[in-house]
Motif scaffolding. Structure first.
Motif, PDB file in Angstrom:
ATOM      1  N   ASN A 116       9.082  -2.070   1.246  1.00  0.00           N
ATOM      2  CA  ASN A 116       8.002  -2.094   0.265  1.00  0.00           C
ATOM      3  C   ASN A 116       7.694  -0.636  -0.098  1.00  0.00           C
ATOM      4  O   ASN A 116       6.821  -0.009   0.498  1.00  0.00           O
ATOM      5  N   PRO A 117       8.425  -0.086  -1.072  1.00  0.00           N
ATOM      6  CA  PRO A 117       8.253   1.331  -1.400  1.00  0.00           C
ATOM      7  C   PRO A 117       6.868   1.679  -1.955  1.00  0.00           C
ATOM      8  O   PRO A 117       6.404   2.797  -1.775  1.00  0.00           O
ATOM      9  N   TYR A 122       8.833   0.442   5.521  1.00  0.00           N
ATOM     10  CA  TYR A 122      10.254   0.156   5.692  1.00  0.00           C
ATOM     11  C   TYR A 122      10.450  -0.319   7.127  1.00  0.00           C
ATOM     12  O   TYR A 122       9.858   0.240   8.049  1.00  0.00           O
ATOM     13  N   GLY A 123      11.256  -1.336   7.309  1.00  0.00           N
ATOM     14  CA  GLY A 123      11.462  -1.812   8.670  1.00  0.00           C
ATOM     15  C   GLY A 123      12.390  -3.001   8.727  1.00  0.00           C
ATOM     16  O   GLY A 123      13.144  -3.276   7.791  1.00  0.00           O
ATOM     17  N   SER A 143       8.478   6.343   7.415  1.00  0.00           N
ATOM     18  CA  SER A 143       9.615   7.261   7.547  1.00  0.00           C
ATOM     19  C   SER A 143       9.231   8.732   7.627  1.00  0.00           C
ATOM     20  O   SER A 143      10.106   9.583   7.691  1.00  0.00           O
ATOM     21  N   THR A 144       7.928   9.033   7.655  1.00  0.00           N
ATOM     22  CA  THR A 144       7.523  10.437   7.789  1.00  0.00           C
ATOM     23  C   THR A 144       6.520  10.665   8.922  1.00  0.00           C
ATOM     24  O   THR A 144       6.623  11.659   9.631  1.00  0.00           O
ATOM     25  N   GLU A 145       5.546   9.762   9.099  1.00  0.00           N
ATOM     26  CA  GLU A 145       4.497   9.968  10.099  1.00  0.00           C
ATOM     27  C   GLU A 145       4.299   8.810  11.068  1.00  0.00           C
ATOM     28  O   GLU A 145       4.013   9.029  12.236  1.00  0.00           O
ATOM     29  N   HIS A 146       4.391   7.581  10.568  1.00  0.00           N
ATOM     30  CA  HIS A 146       3.961   6.412  11.341  1.00  0.00           C
ATOM     31  C   HIS A 146       5.148   5.536  11.735  1.00  0.00           C
ATOM     32  O   HIS A 146       6.071   5.326  10.942  1.00  0.00           O
ATOM     33  N   PHE A 147       5.060   4.960  12.962  1.00  0.00           N
ATOM     34  CA  PHE A 147       6.095   4.044  13.439  1.00  0.00           C
ATOM     35  C   PHE A 147       5.414   2.992  14.321  1.00  0.00           C
ATOM     36  O   PHE A 147       4.747   3.325  15.294  1.00  0.00           O
TER      37      PHE A 147
END
Length: 185
Positions: A116-117, A122-123, A143-147
């Motif tokens: 969902n850009p 993303y996952g 893809s930059t801060e959160h996982f």
């Protein structure tokens, strides 16, 4: 005497001649499990917000480890948050490795990507089919801060046929979490 003999012969032949089909035993009854649709509630942490089913009890050790328990199903969704620190590849590999560790007991693992850009989500969702310990696992990231990773577990011996209705219900709740997540900056 002939009359008695004829009655005995007819009495013996009648059951054999009259039954044309083999009797089939009734199958054992299966209990039909139905769970409530559930109303949505919003859970907010310092890093993200998502919607979850109010049927679940929220147990939070801190804002990075959250458990949604479903007492009637003896199941839970475990959520674990991590900040990305130049380690996105390792986090994704670890999430996939944990999902595929169930391959020993699983009949099949279906990986469903999620993108969902617009919301920077993303996952992937991993549906584990078979008698594995976890029936569903997922990860999402910006893809930059959160996982964020999550997994479904039941407090019972994994018997896929028995827990399938509950596993499908919790998998729908996972989809709701993935689709409603919003990252905080």
């Amino acid at each position: 005497m002939k009359f008695r003999y004829a009655i005995v012969v007819i009495g013996l032949l009648l059951p054999v001649i009259s039954c044309k089909e083999e009797p089939i035993p009734k199958p054992k009854a299966q209990m039909r499990l139905e769970y409530p649709a559930g109303k949505l509630a919003t859970l907010e942490t310092e890093n993200f917000i998502f919607q979850y089913n109010q049927f679940a009890n929220v147990e939070s050790q801190d804002s990075k480890a959250i458990t949604l328990t479903y007492p009637d199903m003896k199941g839970a969704i475990f959520l674990n948050y991590k900040k990305i620190d130049n380690n996105l590849g390792k986090l994704i590999n670890d999430a996939k490795r944990l999902s595929y560790e169930h391959a020993v007991k699983a009949d099949n693992i279906v990986e469903q990507p999620y993108v969902n850009p617009d919301e920077k989500i993303y996952g992937a969702l991993f549906e584990v089919q078979g008698n594995a310990a976890s029936q569903s696992q997922f990860f999402v990231t910006d893809s930059t801060e959160h996982f964020l990773t999550g997994a479904v577990y039941f407090a019972t011996k994994p018997n896929y046929d028995s827990i399938l209705p509950a596993a499908a219900y919790l998998q729908n709740d996972i989809r709701r979490i993935i689709e409603s997540i919003k990252w905080k900056d």
